[in-house]
Each structure stands twice: as C-alpha cells, then as structure tokens.
Write a protein that holds these residues in place. Structure first.
Motif, PDB file in Angstrom:
ATOM      1  N   ILE A  58     -29.009  26.908 -20.989  1.00  0.00           N
ATOM      2  CA  ILE A  58     -30.445  26.758 -21.260  1.00  0.00           C
ATOM      3  C   ILE A  58     -30.876  25.300 -21.116  1.00  0.00           C
ATOM      4  CG2 ILE A  58     -32.217  26.867 -23.065  1.00  0.00           C
ATOM      5  CD1 ILE A  58     -30.779  29.375 -24.117  1.00  0.00           C
ATOM      6  N   GLY A  59     -30.121  24.396 -21.730  1.00  0.00           N
ATOM      7  CA  GLY A  59     -30.526  22.989 -21.758  1.00  0.00           C
ATOM      8  C   GLY A  59     -30.014  22.150 -20.617  1.00  0.00           C
ATOM      9  N   GLY A  60     -28.938  22.594 -19.961  1.00  0.00           N
ATOM     10  CA  GLY A  60     -28.356  21.795 -18.899  1.00  0.00           C
ATOM     11  C   GLY A  60     -27.485  20.658 -19.419  1.00  0.00           C
ATOM     12  N   PHE A  61     -27.205  20.675 -20.704  1.00  0.00           N
ATOM     13  CA  PHE A  61     -26.406  19.628 -21.329  1.00  0.00           C
ATOM     14  C   PHE A  61     -25.239  20.239 -22.077  1.00  0.00           C
ATOM     15  CE2 PHE A  61     -30.393  16.977 -21.730  1.00  0.00           C
ATOM     16  CZ  PHE A  61     -29.956  15.939 -20.959  1.00  0.00           C
ATOM     17  N   CYS A  62     -24.137  19.505 -22.121  1.00  0.00           N
ATOM     18  CA  CYS A  62     -23.137  19.725 -23.156  1.00  0.00           C
ATOM     19  C   CYS A  62     -23.143  18.419 -23.958  1.00  0.00           C
ATOM     20  CB  CYS A  62     -21.782  20.130 -22.584  1.00  0.00           C
ATOM     21  SG  CYS A  62     -21.021  19.026 -21.439  1.00  0.00           S
ATOM     22  N   PRO A  63     -22.466  18.345 -25.091  1.00  0.00           N
ATOM     23  CA  PRO A  63     -22.661  17.199 -25.984  1.00  0.00           C
ATOM     24  C   PRO A  63     -22.439  15.816 -25.373  1.00  0.00           C
ATOM     25  CG  PRO A  63     -21.552  18.958 -27.141  1.00  0.00           C
ATOM     26  CD  PRO A  63     -21.633  19.390 -25.705  1.00  0.00           C
ATOM     27  N   GLY A  64     -21.363  15.607 -24.626  1.00  0.00           N
ATOM     28  CA  GLY A  64     -21.099  14.281 -24.063  1.00  0.00           C
ATOM     29  C   GLY A  64     -22.212  13.782 -23.153  1.00  0.00           C
ATOM     30  N   PRO A  65     -22.587  14.551 -22.130  1.00  0.00           N
ATOM     31  CA  PRO A  65     -23.670  14.122 -21.262  1.00  0.00           C
ATOM     32  C   PRO A  65     -25.010  13.963 -21.982  1.00  0.00           C
ATOM     33  CG  PRO A  65     -22.374  15.787 -20.165  1.00  0.00           C
ATOM     34  CD  PRO A  65     -21.870  15.708 -21.578  1.00  0.00           C
ATOM     35  N   ALA A  66     -25.257  14.756 -23.020  1.00  0.00           N
ATOM     36  CA  ALA A  66     -26.510  14.610 -23.767  1.00  0.00           C
ATOM     37  C   ALA A  66     -26.588  13.228 -24.415  1.00  0.00           C
ATOM     38  CB  ALA A  66     -26.630  15.710 -24.820  1.00  0.00           C
ATOM     39  N   TRP A  67     -25.474  12.765 -24.990  1.00  0.00           N
ATOM     40  CA  TRP A  67     -25.470  11.434 -25.597  1.00  0.00           C
ATOM     41  C   TRP A  67     -25.652  10.345 -24.541  1.00  0.00           C
ATOM     42  CZ3 TRP A  67     -26.450  10.635 -30.424  1.00  0.00           C
ATOM     43  CH2 TRP A  67     -26.105  11.580 -31.380  1.00  0.00           C
ATOM     44  N   THR A  68     -25.040  10.525 -23.361  1.00  0.00           N
ATOM     45  CA  THR A  68     -25.181   9.492 -22.328  1.00  0.00           C
ATOM     46  C   THR A  68     -26.595   9.476 -21.753  1.00  0.00           C
ATOM     47  OG1 THR A  68     -24.390  10.951 -20.563  1.00  0.00           O
ATOM     48  CG2 THR A  68     -22.758   9.573 -21.657  1.00  0.00           C
ATOM     49  N   ALA A  69     -27.304  10.601 -21.821  1.00  0.00           N
ATOM     50  CA  ALA A  69     -28.675  10.665 -21.311  1.00  0.00           C
ATOM     51  C   ALA A  69     -29.700  10.186 -22.338  1.00  0.00           C
ATOM     52  CB  ALA A  69     -28.999  12.089 -20.872  1.00  0.00           C
ATOM     53  N   LEU A  70     -29.292   9.997 -23.570  1.00  0.00           N
ATOM     54  CA  LEU A  70     -30.226   9.600 -24.623  1.00  0.00           C
ATOM     55  C   LEU A  70     -31.019   8.328 -24.299  1.00  0.00           C
ATOM     56  CD1 LEU A  70     -31.369  10.260 -27.409  1.00  0.00           C
ATOM     57  CD2 LEU A  70     -29.482   8.964 -28.401  1.00  0.00           C
ATOM     58  N   PRO A  71     -30.414   7.279 -23.742  1.00  0.00           N
ATOM     59  CA  PRO A  71     -31.205   6.074 -23.449  1.00  0.00           C
ATOM     60  C   PRO A  71     -32.345   6.310 -22.447  1.00  0.00           C
ATOM     61  CG  PRO A  71     -28.873   5.559 -23.382  1.00  0.00           C
ATOM     62  CD  PRO A  71     -28.990   7.051 -23.509  1.00  0.00           C
ATOM     63  N   LEU A  72     -32.291   7.394 -21.691  1.00  0.00           N
ATOM     64  CA  LEU A  72     -33.368   7.696 -20.744  1.00  0.00           C
ATOM     65  C   LEU A  72     -34.607   8.244 -21.449  1.00  0.00           C
ATOM     66  CD1 LEU A  72     -31.192   9.411 -17.987  1.00  0.00           C
ATOM     67  CD2 LEU A  72     -31.961   7.022 -18.079  1.00  0.00           C
ATOM     68  N   LEU A  73     -34.438   8.672 -22.702  1.00  0.00           N
ATOM     69  CA  LEU A  73     -35.519   9.201 -23.527  1.00  0.00           C
ATOM     70  C   LEU A  73     -36.279  10.352 -22.864  1.00  0.00           C
ATOM     71  CD1 LEU A  73     -36.962   5.890 -25.032  1.00  0.00           C
ATOM     72  CD2 LEU A  73     -35.329   7.469 -26.065  1.00  0.00           C
ATOM     73  N   ALA A  74     -35.579  11.151 -22.083  1.00  0.00           N
ATOM     74  CA  ALA A  74     -36.202  12.317 -21.458  1.00  0.00           C
ATOM     75  C   ALA A  74     -36.537  13.343 -22.536  1.00  0.00           C
ATOM     76  CB  ALA A  74     -35.260  12.928 -20.425  1.00  0.00           C
ATOM     77  N   PRO A  75     -37.687  14.016 -22.429  1.00  0.00           N
ATOM     78  CA  PRO A  75     -38.076  14.988 -23.459  1.00  0.00           C
ATOM     79  C   PRO A  75     -37.005  16.047 -23.722  1.00  0.00           C
ATOM     80  CG  PRO A  75     -39.902  14.603 -21.968  1.00  0.00           C
ATOM     81  CD  PRO A  75     -38.712  13.880 -21.399  1.00  0.00           C
ATOM     82  N   GLY A  76     -36.333  16.541 -22.694  1.00  0.00           N
ATOM     83  CA  GLY A  76     -35.296  17.549 -22.893  1.00  0.00           C
ATOM     84  C   GLY A  76     -34.161  17.042 -23.753  1.00  0.00           C
ATOM     85  N   THR A  77     -33.788  15.780 -23.553  1.00  0.00           N
ATOM     86  CA  THR A  77     -32.717  15.180 -24.347  1.00  0.00           C
ATOM     87  C   THR A  77     -33.157  15.010 -25.789  1.00  0.00           C
ATOM     88  OG1 THR A  77     -32.121  13.911 -22.392  1.00  0.00           O
ATOM     89  CG2 THR A  77     -31.085  13.253 -24.436  1.00  0.00           C
ATOM     90  N   LEU A  78     -34.411  14.602 -25.973  1.00  0.00           N
ATOM     91  CA  LEU A  78     -34.928  14.367 -27.316  1.00  0.00           C
ATOM     92  C   LEU A  78     -35.094  15.666 -28.099  1.00  0.00           C
ATOM     93  CD1 LEU A  78     -37.532  11.577 -26.521  1.00  0.00           C
ATOM     94  CD2 LEU A  78     -35.211  11.330 -27.434  1.00  0.00           C
ATOM     95  N   ILE A  79     -35.125  16.791 -27.432  1.00  0.00           N
ATOM     96  CA  ILE A  79     -35.144  18.096 -28.102  1.00  0.00           C
ATOM     97  C   ILE A  79     -33.723  18.607 -28.290  1.00  0.00           C
ATOM     98  CG2 ILE A  79     -35.820  20.520 -27.826  1.00  0.00           C
ATOM     99  CD1 ILE A  79     -38.316  19.431 -26.316  1.00  0.00           C
ATOM    100  N   PHE A  80     -32.896  18.470 -27.246  1.00  0.00           N
ATOM    101  CA  PHE A  80     -31.548  19.023 -27.280  1.00  0.00           C
ATOM    102  C   PHE A  80     -30.670  18.376 -28.354  1.00  0.00           C
ATOM    103  CE2 PHE A  80     -27.089  19.065 -26.089  1.00  0.00           C
ATOM    104  CZ  PHE A  80     -26.876  20.407 -25.820  1.00  0.00           C
ATOM    105  N   LEU A  81     -30.657  17.048 -28.415  1.00  0.00           N
ATOM    106  CA  LEU A  81     -29.752  16.364 -29.355  1.00  0.00           C
ATOM    107  C   LEU A  81     -30.036  16.704 -30.821  1.00  0.00           C
ATOM    108  CD1 LEU A  81     -28.942  12.891 -27.817  1.00  0.00           C
ATOM    109  CD2 LEU A  81     -27.351  14.627 -28.563  1.00  0.00           C
ATOM    110  N   PRO A  82     -31.287  16.624 -31.285  1.00  0.00           N
ATOM    111  CA  PRO A  82     -31.516  17.028 -32.686  1.00  0.00           C
ATOM    112  C   PRO A  82     -31.165  18.499 -32.935  1.00  0.00           C
ATOM    113  CG  PRO A  82     -33.383  15.784 -31.876  1.00  0.00           C
ATOM    114  CD  PRO A  82     -32.488  16.037 -30.699  1.00  0.00           C
ATOM    115  N   ALA A  83     -31.452  19.370 -31.960  1.00  0.00           N
ATOM    116  CA  ALA A  83     -31.096  20.783 -32.117  1.00  0.00           C
ATOM    117  C   ALA A  83     -29.578  20.948 -32.184  1.00  0.00           C
ATOM    118  CB  ALA A  83     -31.683  21.605 -30.976  1.00  0.00           C
ATOM    119  N   MET A  84     -28.854  20.202 -31.356  1.00  0.00           N
ATOM    120  CA  MET A  84     -27.390  20.263 -31.375  1.00  0.00           C
ATOM    121  C   MET A  84     -26.848  19.776 -32.718  1.00  0.00           C
ATOM    122  SD  MET A  84     -24.627  18.220 -29.017  1.00  0.00           S
ATOM    123  CE  MET A  84     -24.910  16.646 -29.816  1.00  0.00           C
ATOM    124  N   LEU A  85     -27.373  18.664 -33.211  1.00  0.00           N
ATOM    125  CA  LEU A  85     -26.912  18.135 -34.493  1.00  0.00           C
ATOM    126  C   LEU A  85     -27.238  19.091 -35.634  1.00  0.00           C
ATOM    127  CD1 LEU A  85     -27.829  14.371 -33.987  1.00  0.00           C
ATOM    128  CD2 LEU A  85     -25.562  15.418 -33.918  1.00  0.00           C
TER     129      LEU A  85
END
Length: 146
Positions: free
Chosen positions: A97-124
C-alpha cells in the motif's frame, strides 16, 4: 568503537537504499505492479542483496564470535506460527500500500514527502500497538476500564 561501526553500517545501508531507489515508493510500487507498468529493476537490487548476504554469512559463520560482541545472538524459536504469519502479512500489505518498508521509510524522511510523513507515524503506532497486544497490556487496559 561499537557506536561508530553501528553508525557507519547504518550510513552505508541508508545510502544503498537511496542509490538503489528503495527509498522511492513510486519505484517500489512500480516493481509490485505486475499487471501494469512493471519495473523489474528492484529485482536486481534484491538479487544483489541476496548474493551479498549469502557470501557474508558464509564468511561470518567461520568465526567463533562477532567482532564486537562475545557471542552470536541467534533466535531459538524456529516455529512458524499464527503471529509470525499475521505479522508477515501485515508487513507485506503495508509495503504494497505505502511502497515502503521500515528502513527505506526512515531514509526517505529527510525528503519530507507527504507519504513518508503519514507512513512513519502509522508504522510507529502499529509497532507500539503490536507490542502492547503481545504483552497483553492492551487487553488488560480494555478490561479494567469497563
């Protein structure tokens, strides 16, 4: 020294994720879209990772212990049970659904993409909830508040 090697290993891993495209959810979803415009390039990334891990494990198991630890920390439980299968299914669904698994989501965080900003809090939140359910604390809290 251990902290330095941990940081360096994480840095190399993160750079590999970014360079390979694994931190780009569009590329990952393109790989998972077998019926549409399938992008097979991540298969080469996964194949390279598999080969590297295969060789690395063969070299590591020749040692008596890891370089920075007195012994190997190997899980003793080898059962394939309902929690393992449910967790694997949830992981795969989330990745699809998200196109992320945990490692790549953390590496994409500095890009501040909306998908990352939704995925990471949901994952946590999912990790927190899963730990509470596993410990039985979530069910106990529900039972005591009624």
């Amino acid at each position: 020294m251990r902290l330095f090697w941990g940081f360096l290993s994480g840095l190399v891993f993160g750079l590999g994720l970014v360079i390979s495209g694994m931190a780009n959810p569009a590329k990952v979803l393109g790989f998972l879209d077998l019926a549409g415009t399938w992008d097979p390039s991540l298969a080469f990334v996964m194949g390279g990772a598999t080969l590297t891990a295969f060789v690395g494990y063969r070299l590591v198991w020749r040692r008596q212990a890891p370089v920075l630890d007195p012994s190997f920390d190997i899980p003793k439980n080898r059962a394939i049970d309902r929690p393992l299968l449910a967790g694997a299914a949830l992981f795969g669904i989330g990745w699809g659904i998200g196109g992320f698994c945990p490692g790549p989501a953390w590496t994409a965080l500095p890009l501040l993409a909306p998908g990352t900003l939704i995925f990471l809090p949901a994952m946590l939140a999912g990790l927190w909830l899963g730990a509470r359910i596993k410990a039985g604390a979530f069910l106990q809290d529900k039972g005591t508040s009624s």
